[in-house]
Enzyme design. Structure first.
Site, PDB file in Angstrom:
ATOM      1  N   TYR A  70      84.315  16.115  78.418  1.00 31.13           N
ATOM      2  CA  TYR A  70      82.993  15.704  78.868  1.00 31.13           C
ATOM      3  C   TYR A  70      82.046  16.838  79.213  1.00 31.13           C
ATOM      4  CZ  TYR A  70      84.379  10.834  78.930  1.00 31.13           C
ATOM      5  OH  TYR A  70      84.773   9.599  78.544  1.00 31.13           O
TER       6      TYR A  70
ATOM      7  N   ARG B 265      80.571   4.306  82.698  1.00 36.46           N
ATOM      8  CA  ARG B 265      80.890   3.972  81.305  1.00 36.46           C
ATOM      9  C   ARG B 265      80.058   2.770  80.874  1.00 36.46           C
ATOM     10  NH1 ARG B 265      85.994   4.869  83.751  1.00 36.46           N
ATOM     11  NH2 ARG B 265      87.201   6.591  82.803  1.00 36.46           N
TER      12      ARG B 265
ATOM     13  N   ARG C 187      76.884   9.440  79.758  1.00 37.90           N
ATOM     14  CA  ARG C 187      77.990   9.831  80.648  1.00 37.90           C
ATOM     15  C   ARG C 187      78.322  11.316  80.493  1.00 37.90           C
ATOM     16  NH1 ARG C 187      82.397   7.660  83.462  1.00 37.90           N
ATOM     17  NH2 ARG C 187      84.476   8.390  82.897  1.00 37.90           N
TER      18      ARG C 187
ATOM     19  N   LYS D  84      89.200   0.949  83.451  1.00 41.05           N
ATOM     20  CA  LYS D  84      90.102   1.622  82.520  1.00 41.05           C
ATOM     21  C   LYS D  84      91.365   2.129  83.203  1.00 41.05           C
ATOM     22  CE  LYS D  84      90.019   5.143  78.866  1.00 41.05           C
ATOM     23  NZ  LYS D  84      89.176   6.151  78.170  1.00 41.05           N
TER      24      LYS D  84
ATOM     25  N   HIS E 192      87.863   9.761  86.486  1.00 46.67           N
ATOM     26  CA  HIS E 192      88.946  10.273  85.639  1.00 46.67           C
ATOM     27  C   HIS E 192      90.230  10.399  86.442  1.00 46.67           C
ATOM     28  CE1 HIS E 192      85.998  12.231  82.558  1.00 46.67           C
ATOM     29  NE2 HIS E 192      86.286  10.981  82.263  1.00 46.67           N
TER      30      HIS E 192
END
Length: 390
Positions: free
Chosen positions: A368, A208, A335, A249, A358
């Protein structure tokens, strides 16, 4: 003979100044000895009495502290001021903009106690004509949390926003991914860019942008350890982000990624370039251990990277046959390109999900992966082994 009201039953009188009937009732005294009086007003006696009954019902329901004039704007303003304590400043700014742009202008004047589910449904339906579904979810969330906070503080009996679902809005801007040929053209075009290593590592690891910008040299190993068992390849430790906490994240986003040879070469070039930048900047250099910096060592922001990336896209677009429009591309699409290129090569979605950090394969699959293999071959390959041609 008219029966006289008992003491404390209240009264009804005309207020010349307000030109309204005022109905009152005494509810005793508070702990300080002050008399508790509830009032209701109206243009007629009946209206005043009904208003008083409503006030008394609210009092019995525990809403005694709720002023009758408390509006949606008051609830939203209170939530923005006190309900976002401890949140990242960007989160506060985003929610403030959403509320001041979409919530308060349309619903702010409505008394909170009078806000109905129909009001919210009509508001969301109107917004669905101009906003994406994701934006609709965001503004409904703002209103929902503001009313929930007001309900917890006895400003309103229930939260009608929870009864309302989000309609489908306008299609948002779809993310894109580079094809293998486009990605190669971008990498070649980036060779003269000061952020060459940034784009190579982002595209070849799927990191990211919020994870690449705070990457530190002490989290980069360009040599690895071939003597260990098992061998340790060159790698980067994706353990930080630009979030206020510094954490990634999600927990699964914290990962260590092996580096492809091309990324290792690019980072070695970056180490050398940064050394020359440090010499050129002299006393103006800000040493902070970051891998990717400005010419004076300061951290990059998203706008810096996006602007440089679009310059690279513009350079790549000059290659014959390249269908690339610079202003349509953002850095995060390195990404999506990483995910799509791996998927196109038949890498299992579970493995791709692990690589990009993820929490589940659902996000990888739905958001994605843009280049899904046109033919799923697994079943046919296995069945060929089981039932060979005769």
């Amino acid at each position: 003979m008219t029966k006289r009201r008992s003491r404390g039953d209240g009264g009804l009188h005309w207020d010349d100044r307000r030109q309204r009937w005022i109905a009152t009732v005494s509810l005793g005294y508070d702990p300080s000895g002050k008399r508790l009086v509830k009032r209701g007003s109206g243009k007629t006696k009946t209206e005043a009495k009904n208003k008083l009954k409503e006030v008394l019902r609210d009092h019995e329901d525990g809403l005694a502290i709720a002023p009758t004039g408390y509006t949606v704007k008051d609830a939203v303003t209170d939530w923005l001021a006190y309900g976002l304590a401890g949140r990242d400043q960007r989160t506060v700014t985003t929610n403030t903009i959403l509320c001041n742009t979409h919530v308060i202008p349309d619903l702010g004047a409505r008394k909170l106690r009078d806000l109905s589910a129909d009001d919210v449904d009509k508001w969301l339906a109107a917004k669905a004509k101009v906003l994406s579904t994701r934006s609709l979810e965001a503004i409904r969330s703002c209103l929902n949390r503001a009313v929930k906070r007001a309900m917890a503080r006895d400003k309103v009996k229930r939260n009608v926003v929870e009864l309302c679902s989000v309609p489908a809005g306008r299609p948002g801007r779809p993310s894109k991914s580079l094809t293998l040929r486009q990605a190669e053209a971008v990498l070649v075009a980036a060779e003269d860019s000061p952020l060459y290593a940034y784009f190579v590592v982002s595209l070849l690891t799927g990191g990211r942008t919020e994870e690449m910008r705070p990457l530190r040299w002490d989290h980069v190993d360009l040599e690895g350890d071939a003597t260990s068992v098992p061998a340790v390849p060159p790698h980067i430790a994706v353990w930080r982000s630009v979030r206020r906490s510094g954490d990634t994240k999600t927990k699964k986003s914290r990962r260590t990624l092996a580096l492809p040879g091309r990324a290792v070469d690019a980072l070695k070039i970056q180490w050398e370039r940064q050394g020359w930048q440090r010499v050129a900047a002299g006393d103006q250099w800000h040493e902070n251990g970051l891998v990717f910096t400005s010419a004076v060592g300061t951290a990059l922001d998203a706008a810096n990277v996006r602007r440089e990336f679009r310059k690279v896209i513009a350079q790549a677009a000059r290659v014959p046959g390249m269908d690339l429009t610079p202003h349509e591309w953002t850095t995060r699409e390195t990404r999506t390109s990483f995910v799509s290129i791996l998927s196109d090569r038949g890498i299992p979605i579970e493995e791709i999900s692990r690589l990009v950090g993820h929490s589940s394969t659902a996000v990888t699959e739905e958001v994605y992966r843009k280049q899904i293999r046109p033919v799923i071959q697994t079943g046919a390959v296995v069945m060929d082994d089981i039932f060979p041609e005769r």
